[in-house]
Design a protein around this motif. Sequence first.
Motif, PDB file in Angstrom:
ATOM      1  N   CYS A  97     -45.734  -5.014   5.035  1.00  0.00           N
ATOM      2  CA  CYS A  97     -46.402  -4.307   6.145  1.00  0.00           C
ATOM      3  C   CYS A  97     -46.279  -2.784   6.051  1.00  0.00           C
ATOM      4  CB  CYS A  97     -45.859  -4.804   7.480  1.00  0.00           C
ATOM      5  SG  CYS A  97     -46.607  -6.360   8.021  1.00  0.00           S
ATOM      6  N   PRO A  98     -45.136  -2.196   5.679  1.00  0.00           N
ATOM      7  CA  PRO A  98     -45.080  -0.727   5.570  1.00  0.00           C
ATOM      8  C   PRO A  98     -46.075  -0.149   4.576  1.00  0.00           C
ATOM      9  CG  PRO A  98     -42.871  -1.630   5.629  1.00  0.00           C
ATOM     10  CD  PRO A  98     -43.800  -2.792   5.504  1.00  0.00           C
ATOM     11  N   SER A  99     -46.424  -0.898   3.533  1.00  0.00           N
ATOM     12  CA  SER A  99     -47.450  -0.413   2.602  1.00  0.00           C
ATOM     13  C   SER A  99     -48.801  -0.309   3.295  1.00  0.00           C
ATOM     14  CB  SER A  99     -47.533  -1.352   1.393  1.00  0.00           C
ATOM     15  OG  SER A  99     -46.302  -1.390   0.696  1.00  0.00           O
ATOM     16  N   LEU A 149     -49.107   0.422   6.362  1.00  0.00           N
ATOM     17  CA  LEU A 149     -48.977   1.598   7.219  1.00  0.00           C
ATOM     18  C   LEU A 149     -49.382   2.862   6.473  1.00  0.00           C
ATOM     19  CD1 LEU A 149     -48.043   2.646   9.997  1.00  0.00           C
ATOM     20  CD2 LEU A 149     -45.747   2.889   9.029  1.00  0.00           C
ATOM     21  N   THR A 197     -44.259   9.270   6.162  1.00  0.00           N
ATOM     22  CA  THR A 197     -44.657   7.865   6.307  1.00  0.00           C
ATOM     23  C   THR A 197     -44.307   7.069   5.064  1.00  0.00           C
ATOM     24  OG1 THR A 197     -46.478   8.504   7.777  1.00  0.00           O
ATOM     25  CG2 THR A 197     -46.607   6.329   6.755  1.00  0.00           C
ATOM     26  N   SER A 205     -41.599   4.039   4.726  1.00  0.00           N
ATOM     27  CA  SER A 205     -41.946   2.717   4.195  1.00  0.00           C
ATOM     28  C   SER A 205     -40.950   2.257   3.135  1.00  0.00           C
ATOM     29  CB  SER A 205     -43.363   2.744   3.618  1.00  0.00           C
ATOM     30  OG  SER A 205     -43.433   3.535   2.443  1.00  0.00           O
ATOM     31  N   PHE A 264     -37.708   1.289   4.934  1.00  0.00           N
ATOM     32  CA  PHE A 264     -37.892   0.049   5.685  1.00  0.00           C
ATOM     33  C   PHE A 264     -37.925  -1.159   4.752  1.00  0.00           C
ATOM     34  CE2 PHE A 264     -40.393  -3.194   7.863  1.00  0.00           C
ATOM     35  CZ  PHE A 264     -39.789  -3.213   9.106  1.00  0.00           C
ATOM     36  N   LYS A 265     -38.624  -1.043   3.636  1.00  0.00           N
ATOM     37  CA  LYS A 265     -38.712  -2.177   2.701  1.00  0.00           C
ATOM     38  C   LYS A 265     -37.348  -2.506   2.112  1.00  0.00           C
ATOM     39  CE  LYS A 265     -42.095  -0.287   0.364  1.00  0.00           C
ATOM     40  NZ  LYS A 265     -43.180  -0.054  -0.636  1.00  0.00           N
TER      41      LYS A 265
END
Length: 262
Positions: A86-88, A90, A130, A134, A137-138
């Motif tokens: 999901c962060p990708s 973003l 951002t 990411s 977060f990953k």
Amino acid sequence: MNWGIFEGLLSGVNKYSTAFGRIWLSLVFIFRVLVYLVTAEKVWSDDHKDFDCNTRQPGCSNVCYDHFFPVSHVRLWALQLILVTCPSLLVVMHVAYRQARERRHLEQVGEGGGRLYPNVGKKRGGLWWTYVFSLVFKASVDSAFLYAFYGLYRNYLLPHVVFCSEEPCPHTVDCFISKPTEKNIFTLFMVATAVVCILLNLVELGYLISKRCWECREVRRMDTKKDLLSRGDLIFLGTDPKPPLLPFSPDSPRDQVKKTMV
């Protein structure tokens, strides 16, 4: 879940990722998503049905299965893959926001009014933060799931036989797990690929931070040179000038030294 659409969305991340990010994305889809879709679901499809306990007490097998398998491996891996990728998305959404903002700006001021972003996909300003978020977060999600797997299934391995004494079992019963060796192999494979992905995220994070620090250092050096030039200070470039050569003298070096001292 339609993984094909999900893969199509994430493929756009390659345009805005570094070389480490492209390697990470390839590793996720080839060694994690494809392995999950092709083999993992089939290996764990009979885990509840073939979980056998040596008792006929109604409900004992279900209670023991819930005790030793509180959360299925397959469901945990599905949740892990969704949260990791999901962060990708973003990052892609941030680039799309920049493109929409740039388009509205050009509609208002025209082509000759300048641009808001020289390159909407270049990792500068908010997009850099951002992207860094990411990566953090990953790596954090993969680390958290590895810790959860270790807590639920000690050493990530399943034994061949487990001993259960939960109610309503009449006594301590032996329960047998279906295909534990095959499940252990795939579990260790998924754990190893998650560790490699964490290392790639950390390497990419270090690369971005070091590159940003180097760029900031170069900008400060250029600003310092401009300040010196604006104040009129002299700036010597290159090596220091060579000292002048002494004229040739037939005297010995010692006599030359004496004359110099006098």
